[in-house]
Design a protein around this motif. Sequence first.
Motif, PDB file in Angstrom:
ATOM      1  N   ASP A  67      10.754  -0.668  14.627  1.00 41.90           N
ATOM      2  CA  ASP A  67      11.219  -2.135  14.319  1.00 41.90           C
ATOM      3  C   ASP A  67      10.472  -2.793  13.263  1.00 41.90           C
ATOM      4  OD1 ASP A  67      13.183  -4.295  14.920  1.00 41.90           O
ATOM      5  OD2 ASP A  67      11.264  -5.020  15.805  1.00 41.90           O
ATOM      6  N   HIS A  68       9.039  -2.699  13.534  1.00 37.11           N
ATOM      7  CA  HIS A  68       8.158  -3.458  12.682  1.00 37.11           C
ATOM      8  C   HIS A  68       8.163  -2.932  11.192  1.00 37.11           C
ATOM      9  CE1 HIS A  68       4.082  -4.988  11.302  1.00 37.11           C
ATOM     10  NE2 HIS A  68       4.129  -4.007  10.732  1.00 37.11           N
ATOM     11  N   PHE A  69       8.135  -1.604  10.875  1.00 39.10           N
ATOM     12  CA  PHE A  69       8.371  -0.928   9.590  1.00 39.10           C
ATOM     13  C   PHE A  69       9.950  -1.297   8.879  1.00 39.10           C
ATOM     14  CE2 PHE A  69       4.595   1.305  11.001  1.00 39.10           C
ATOM     15  CZ  PHE A  69       3.861   0.470  10.006  1.00 39.10           C
ATOM     16  N   SER A  70      10.802  -1.828   9.586  1.00 40.15           N
ATOM     17  CA  SER A  70      12.161  -1.795   9.178  1.00 40.15           C
ATOM     18  C   SER A  70      12.133  -3.171   8.092  1.00 40.15           C
ATOM     19  CB  SER A  70      13.139  -2.188  10.293  1.00 40.15           C
ATOM     20  OG  SER A  70      12.725  -3.551  10.755  1.00 40.15           O
ATOM     21  N   ALA A  71      10.987  -3.973   8.314  1.00 41.89           N
ATOM     22  CA  ALA A  71      10.956  -4.997   7.077  1.00 41.89           C
ATOM     23  C   ALA A  71      10.983  -4.408   5.802  1.00 41.89           C
ATOM     24  CB  ALA A  71       9.567  -5.907   7.438  1.00 41.89           C
ATOM     25  N   HIS A  72      10.633  -3.221   5.613  1.00 41.53           N
ATOM     26  CA  HIS A  72      10.481  -2.329   4.076  1.00 41.53           C
ATOM     27  C   HIS A  72      11.894  -2.347   3.681  1.00 41.53           C
ATOM     28  CE1 HIS A  72       6.191  -1.781   3.623  1.00 41.53           C
ATOM     29  NE2 HIS A  72       6.240  -1.557   4.860  1.00 41.53           N
ATOM     30  N   LEU A  73      12.874  -2.297   4.484  1.00 37.05           N
ATOM     31  CA  LEU A  73      14.156  -2.153   3.940  1.00 37.05           C
ATOM     32  C   LEU A  73      14.681  -3.336   2.971  1.00 37.05           C
ATOM     33  CD1 LEU A  73      15.933  -1.293   7.595  1.00 37.05           C
ATOM     34  CD2 LEU A  73      15.492   0.148   5.498  1.00 37.05           C
ATOM     35  N   ALA A  74      14.116  -4.404   3.290  1.00 35.52           N
ATOM     36  CA  ALA A  74      14.393  -5.505   2.160  1.00 35.52           C
ATOM     37  C   ALA A  74      13.329  -5.534   0.982  1.00 35.52           C
ATOM     38  CB  ALA A  74      14.252  -7.039   3.080  1.00 35.52           C
ATOM     39  N   ASP A  75      12.366  -4.594   0.882  1.00 36.32           N
ATOM     40  CA  ASP A  75      11.596  -4.519  -0.232  1.00 36.32           C
ATOM     41  C   ASP A  75      12.225  -4.543  -1.565  1.00 36.32           C
ATOM     42  OD1 ASP A  75       9.394  -4.546   1.513  1.00 36.32           O
ATOM     43  OD2 ASP A  75       8.715  -2.637   1.065  1.00 36.32           O
ATOM     44  N   ARG A  76      11.528  -5.004  -2.546  1.00 37.20           N
ATOM     45  CA  ARG A  76      11.937  -5.017  -3.880  1.00 37.20           C
ATOM     46  C   ARG A  76      11.104  -4.599  -4.878  1.00 37.20           C
ATOM     47  NH1 ARG A  76      13.062  -8.876  -8.165  1.00 37.20           N
ATOM     48  NH2 ARG A  76      11.993 -10.659  -6.904  1.00 37.20           N
ATOM     49  N   VAL A  77      11.474  -3.508  -5.619  1.00 40.33           N
ATOM     50  CA  VAL A  77      10.512  -2.897  -6.584  1.00 40.33           C
ATOM     51  C   VAL A  77      10.455  -4.068  -7.803  1.00 40.33           C
ATOM     52  CG1 VAL A  77       9.904  -1.017  -8.178  1.00 40.33           C
ATOM     53  CG2 VAL A  77      10.780  -0.593  -6.077  1.00 40.33           C
ATOM     54  N   LEU A  78       9.197  -4.255  -8.246  1.00 41.76           N
ATOM     55  CA  LEU A  78       9.168  -5.052  -9.315  1.00 41.76           C
ATOM     56  C   LEU A  78       9.156  -4.571 -10.458  1.00 41.76           C
ATOM     57  CD1 LEU A  78       6.635  -7.796  -7.539  1.00 41.76           C
ATOM     58  CD2 LEU A  78       8.954  -7.832  -7.717  1.00 41.76           C
ATOM     59  N   ASP A  79       9.083  -5.195 -11.708  1.00 44.85           N
ATOM     60  CA  ASP A  79       8.678  -4.713 -13.203  1.00 44.85           C
ATOM     61  C   ASP A  79       7.203  -4.140 -13.295  1.00 44.85           C
ATOM     62  OD1 ASP A  79       7.772  -6.948 -13.838  1.00 44.85           O
ATOM     63  OD2 ASP A  79       9.493  -7.507 -14.715  1.00 44.85           O
ATOM     64  N   ASP A  80       6.935  -3.699 -14.288  1.00 41.57           N
ATOM     65  CA  ASP A  80       5.608  -3.471 -14.615  1.00 41.57           C
ATOM     66  C   ASP A  80       4.690  -4.809 -14.765  1.00 41.57           C
ATOM     67  OD1 ASP A  80       5.901  -0.809 -14.056  1.00 41.57           O
ATOM     68  OD2 ASP A  80       6.213  -0.453 -16.347  1.00 41.57           O
ATOM     69  N   THR A  81       5.123  -5.835 -14.957  1.00 44.22           N
ATOM     70  CA  THR A  81       4.295  -7.156 -15.060  1.00 44.22           C
ATOM     71  C   THR A  81       4.046  -7.694 -13.850  1.00 44.22           C
ATOM     72  OG1 THR A  81       5.707  -7.371 -17.114  1.00 44.22           O
ATOM     73  CG2 THR A  81       4.129  -9.186 -16.326  1.00 44.22           C
ATOM     74  N   PRO A  82       2.650  -7.556 -13.396  1.00 52.87           N
ATOM     75  CA  PRO A  82       2.086  -7.967 -12.051  1.00 52.87           C
ATOM     76  C   PRO A  82       2.039  -9.581 -12.431  1.00 52.87           C
ATOM     77  CG  PRO A  82       0.458  -7.012 -13.370  1.00 52.87           C
ATOM     78  CD  PRO A  82       1.561  -6.745 -14.005  1.00 52.87           C
ATOM     79  N   SER A  83       2.053 -10.212 -11.047  1.00 49.59           N
ATOM     80  CA  SER A  83       1.938 -11.609 -10.926  1.00 49.59           C
ATOM     81  C   SER A  83       0.404 -12.030 -11.034  1.00 49.59           C
ATOM     82  CB  SER A  83       2.108 -12.516  -9.680  1.00 49.59           C
ATOM     83  OG  SER A  83       1.989 -13.487  -9.444  1.00 49.59           O
ATOM     84  N   THR A  84       0.238 -12.844 -11.854  1.00 49.90           N
ATOM     85  CA  THR A  84      -1.351 -13.217 -12.252  1.00 49.90           C
ATOM     86  C   THR A  84      -1.805 -14.677 -11.603  1.00 49.90           C
ATOM     87  OG1 THR A  84      -0.784 -14.190 -14.375  1.00 49.90           O
ATOM     88  CG2 THR A  84      -1.586 -11.810 -14.042  1.00 49.90           C
ATOM     89  N   ASP A  85      -0.945 -15.195 -10.440  1.00 56.96           N
ATOM     90  CA  ASP A  85      -0.911 -16.794  -9.889  1.00 56.96           C
ATOM     91  C   ASP A  85      -2.243 -16.619  -9.381  1.00 56.96           C
ATOM     92  OD1 ASP A  85       1.657 -17.173 -10.961  1.00 56.96           O
ATOM     93  OD2 ASP A  85       2.448 -16.573  -8.902  1.00 56.96           O
TER      94      ASP A  85
END
Length: 204
Positions: A186-204
């Motif tokens: 149940d805990h790891f089911s949160a990964h079902l909503a993951d989204r792969v990002l493009d190759d540009t990381p956030s630098t915030d």
Amino acid sequence: MLIEHRGQRPVVPASAYVAPTAVLCGAVTLGERARVLHGAVLTAEDGEVRTGDDVVVMENALVRGRRRHPALIGNAVLIGPHAHVNGARIEDEVFVATGASVFPGAVAGAGSELRINSVLQVNSILPPGSVVPIGWIAVGAPEAQLFAPGRHDELWEVQRELNFPGTVYDVPRGTSMRDIMARQADHFSAHLADRVLDDTPSTD
């Protein structure tokens, strides 16, 4: 690969390097000049992963952040190949060698060394400048004791009070594996909503 998890994205400064086959998942923040090499995984499950500056996470290492136990890595730290740092604090200038394991709630003090295949158990505190020999186990707080392999009965006397099932799985000792794994699934089911990002990381 950069992955958004639980609405959080990795933050990677321009001075850092993340290998194409490495994974940064969720609330992972790298320090300046951090290096994450091939096959390494830094995953913020429901708690953050944060590294300091000049940190190298080598091939196939795992660093996991947890809700009650974020993974906090200091400056000038080496996380060796196949090492496992799970919900622990690694202070400045620590050497975590190949195959070493550091469990939730543990603290590796500044300048300490965890040598090949050594273990720092849950909720244990390794004093600054300490060395855990190859294959040995460090366990206990406020100051970890060192145990050679094979001293299971003596080790268990100390380890039992550190509450591995409560710390890692949030269950009382004696909970069945069926119940533990239902909770984990149940805990790891949160990964079902993951989204792969493009190759540009956030630098915030």
